[in-house]
Design an enzyme around this catalytic site. Structure first.
Site, short mmCIF file in Angstrom:
data_model
loop_
_atom_site.label_atom_id
_atom_site.label_comp_id
_atom_site.label_asym_id
_atom_site.label_seq_id
_atom_site.Cartn_x
_atom_site.Cartn_y
_atom_site.Cartn_z
N GLY A 247 71.94 69.74 35.12
CA GLY A 247 70.89 70.73 35.38
C GLY A 247 69.72 70.74 34.43
O GLY A 247 68.71 71.39 34.71
N ARG A 285 69.35 64.21 36.67
CA ARG A 285 67.90 64.10 36.55
C ARG A 285 67.45 63.75 35.14
O ARG A 285 66.57 62.90 34.93
CB ARG A 285 67.28 65.43 36.97
CG ARG A 285 65.78 65.39 37.14
CD ARG A 285 65.23 66.79 37.39
NE ARG A 285 66.00 67.54 38.34
CZ ARG A 285 65.72 67.63 39.65
NH1 ARG A 285 64.68 67.00 40.13
NH2 ARG A 285 66.49 68.34 40.45
N CYS A 352 54.55 60.11 61.33
CA CYS A 352 53.85 60.98 62.28
C CYS A 352 54.28 62.44 62.15
O CYS A 352 54.79 63.02 63.10
CB CYS A 352 54.10 60.48 63.68
SG CYS A 352 53.67 58.76 63.80
N TYR A 381 66.89 61.26 42.49
CA TYR A 381 66.73 61.85 43.82
C TYR A 381 65.56 61.21 44.57
O TYR A 381 64.83 61.88 45.30
CB TYR A 381 66.58 63.38 43.72
CG TYR A 381 67.71 64.01 42.93
CD1 TYR A 381 69.01 64.00 43.43
CD2 TYR A 381 67.52 64.56 41.66
CE1 TYR A 381 70.07 64.53 42.70
CE2 TYR A 381 68.57 65.10 40.92
CZ TYR A 381 69.83 65.09 41.45
OH TYR A 381 70.88 65.61 40.74
#
Ligand code: LLP
Length: 427
Positions: A247, A285, A352, A381
């Site tokens: 975290g 992360r 699109c 990620y």
């Protein structure tokens, strides 16, 4: 700190010019820096060790890299060679960790909905612990273990009910989300597990969210975890491990600076105040984000009536979904920045739908068709969340080490993409 920097007006990853990789491998492509992965892991481990935070048998704490952040085998092996473990959430991730050389005794199996087959696989592999998130899951782990004639080593995941800030889609520690059990439930389940023929409870665990830039909510959660350990021990139960999850945030350019690993380690030492237990962590992360970039080429610049300038890239939301999904901000760095006043652009992909927008109204160095850019902080990620949406080829990955690089996941061919599917017999 990371190893992406401008040298002589050109963006390098360690000793390799990123433009050379783009030329050789094509774009879009993810590029990772070995030295940055190694540095992030080492800095965290050293900070924890310096504060006396220990692991099993008084050794280093277990730093189980959250495989979901970046599951490339070469990346996992780079970290495994330094002694990292793996935090996994599926059989696929366990298989990846094992294939990359992570020893099973350093693999943690987390996740709210493990299937019986996945639990059996984890037990046979001999993973360090299964972090169970609910009573039904605990019962299933016990049944599966007993059917295999063994006991499942488990830790109970607690939801400490603290608000960690950050994007709502990635906060996990509040009572109203799906993760973990309450403190009172944890006490009851732990005591039940201690008397269960299929279970061996060894600890407790929590993870309160991702991209956390404030130590206060973490300290609040960890204080509650410490109280739980003390209460369980007070009831005569053995609690050997405390897994504090991941975290910790990273500098994402537009956000408050995150605490340093040293501050994080100091907070843990202070909060735990001598609690004698083996610690484990599940950072994703913090180790991976700034160790990777996504390279893309400008297809063209499309100016709409009214003057809005759209930079249309060859990368799209299927390659990097974080801006579309979490409004995430990724710095966009030209590989060879042009001189001149900044220009305000909207940067979009070719898919699109309007969500295929990386940023709106961002002032960037002037760009022209054919220019190369890098999305920074894309090592976590990024590639793991990519897809073939719009039947675009899955984005390749490259790992740099010093002056060398290797393609560690090649771009598939269109033939390979089509060969994965089959016609139904009646067609
Ligand atoms: N442990 C558990 C149980 C987790 O659920 C997670 C992340 C981690 C560890 C690693 O957290 P980290 O240190 O990376 O913050 N896709 C989102 C992030 C989702 C995080 C989910 N859980 C994003 O792109 O921001």
């Amino acid at each position: 700190m990371n190893h992406f920097e401008l040298k002589g007006g050109e963006l390098f990853c360690e000793g390799v010019a990123l433009a050379d990789i783009a030329q050789a491998v094509g774009t879009p492509v993810y590029v990772y820096s070995s030295a940055t992965f190694e540095r992030h892991y080492t800095v965290l481990r050293d900070a924890l060790v310096a504060e006396g935070v220990k692991g099993d048998n008084g050794g280093d704490p277990l730093i189980a890299f959250a495989v979901k952040a970046n599951s490339n085998l070469a990346v996992l092996k780079t970290l495994a060679r330094l002694g990292a473990g793996a935090d996994t959430v599926s059989e696929g991730e366990i298989r990846r960790a094992l294939a990359a050389g992570v020893p099973p005794e350093k693999i943690v199996f987390s996740g709210v909905g493990k299937t019986a087959d996945e639990l059996a696989f984890a037990l046979k592999a001999g993973v360090a612990e299964i972090n169970v998130e609910s009573e039904p899951e605990m019962r299933l782990a016990s049944q599966v273990a007993q059917s295999l004639g063994t006991r499942a080593t488990i830790a109970i995941r607690v939801n400490p009910d603290v608000s960690a800030g950050g994007h709502a889609k990635i906060a996990t520690g509040k009572e109203d989300n799906k993760f973990g059990v309450s403190f009172s439930e944890a006490e009851r389940l732990y005591a039940n597990a201690a008397n269960d023929a299929g279970l061996n409870p060894v600890g407790v665990t929590c993870h309160i969210g991702s991209q956390i830039t404030d130590l206060a909510p973490m300290a609040a959660a960890f204080t509650k975890m410490r109280g739980l350990v003390e209460r369980l021990r007070g009831e005569g139960l053995s609690v050997q491990r405390l897994d504090l999850g991941g975290g910790l945030g990273v500098p994402y350019f537009n956000q408050p600076a995150p605490p340093s690993p040293a501050d994080y380690a100091r907070m843990i030492a202070k909060t735990m105040n001598g609690l004698d237990i083996a610690y484990a962590f599940e950072p994703g992360r913090m180790i991976a984000a700034n160790a990777g970039v996504l390279l893309s080429r400008v297809q063209h610049i499309h100016e709409r009536p009214g003057g809005r300038k759209f930079v249309v890239l060859d990368a799209a939301m299927n390659d990097l979904i974080r801006p579309a999904m979490y409004d995430a901000y990724h710095e966009i760095a030209p590989l060879k920045p042009r001189a001149g006043d900044p220009v305000v652009y909207d940067v979009v992909g070719p898919i699109c739908e309007t969500g295929d927008t990386f940023t709106r109204e961002r002032a960037l160095a002037p760009l022209e068709a054919g220019d190369l850019i890098a999305f920074m902080s894309a090592g976590a990620y990024g590639a793991v969340m990519s897809s073939e949406y719009n039947s675009r080829l899955l984005v390749p990955e490259v790992l740099v080490k010093g002056d060398d690089y290797a393609v560690v996941r090649p771009r598939p061919t269109y033939e390979e993409m089509l060969a994965k599917e089959a016609f139904a017999p009646w067609l």
